[in-house]
Design a protein around this motif. Sequence first.
Motif: not given
Length: 382
Positions: A1-3, A24, A137, A149-152, A345, A381
């Motif tokens: 996943m992206t930031v 990243r 979500d 969606p993103a990891e951060a 996050g 993180r």
Amino acid sequence: MTVLVIGAGPAGLMAAETIAAAGRAVVVADRMPSVARKFLMAGRGGLNLTHGMPMPGFLDAYGAARERMAPFIAAFSPADLIAWCEGLGQPVFTGSSGRVFPKAMKASPLLRAWLARLEGLGVRVLTRHEWQGFAADGAALFAGRDPIPAEAVVLALGGASWPRLGSDGAWQRHFSAEDIAPLVPSNCGFRVDWSPHFAGKFAGSPLKRIALTFGGRSIRGEAMITAEGIEGGAIYALSAAIRDAGGGVVSIDLRPDLPGLNLPADRRGQSLSTFLRKAAGLSPVAVGLVQEALRAGAPGDLLGLVKALPLRLGAPMPIARAISSGGGLRWGAVDDALMLRARPGVFVAGEMLDWEAPTGGFLLQGCLATGRAAGLGVLARG
């Protein structure tokens, strides 16, 4: 996943660069048709990058937020900013006032080089993406667009000044009221109840090489007379104190370069305008200010008016006309890495945070330093 970085001003772009440089994947989303519009506007008259003032005086420019801003400025100092700028092929110079500018004196060459670097790092930029909060979500929602969606996430949505350039403060509705210090105009002008004669004759006139004093603090610089009041660098430097005091009387030294100025007792038949022009070297607008003060009932001590002219300032100009804004997300809502305590996050950078600083390089330094800090927070993180 992206930031995901939301907001493509200086803070957001610096966060994106910091994260992407570590390998990243980064996506930057902005609601405007193009990026960094306020940055480009600020650079039209000569982009003030930072200031050569040594520490700790430099940090004093951040006022009540000094202690919170100090670690971010220490980690990305004025020297670091200069090296970063020159690394983009944009050499700088320091003016006599201590202000640091790119030699090109524009923001556009720097921005082009910066965007080229980000593209080389694989950063994707999405324009016309207006943030609408988060889904259940955790995906970021955008008006008329698919969720991302993103990891951060780094939020760098600015304050509320110059809203036509992108920062309109609409992000506030996605936070609880207790987490937000009200957004207020900063680096702003103030209303003055000019006479119709003065406003009609001198609106648009620069007031050069003056010194302003308010609340025991004096600033040398320039100002600009407007039809509704007064603005400009010297006013901006004192604007937070004047605003917080609800307005008040500033003292203007019209000839600070002549501390020992004396005026002849005998005007020898000269008009007041001619006398002040010849004996005190005042410009027409400065003469007009003295005449305006006399019309308002000031004592007739001409030397006193030249060296300490009282000017009553009223309300600040609206936030939409301010250079920047104060207030924002309170410091208690984020941790030391600028991550939201209520939403792990998600990080915050730039003018969204509750700090303000005068023009002169302190604003851009603060935005870039907090942008870098948020990016480092994402990397730490994992």
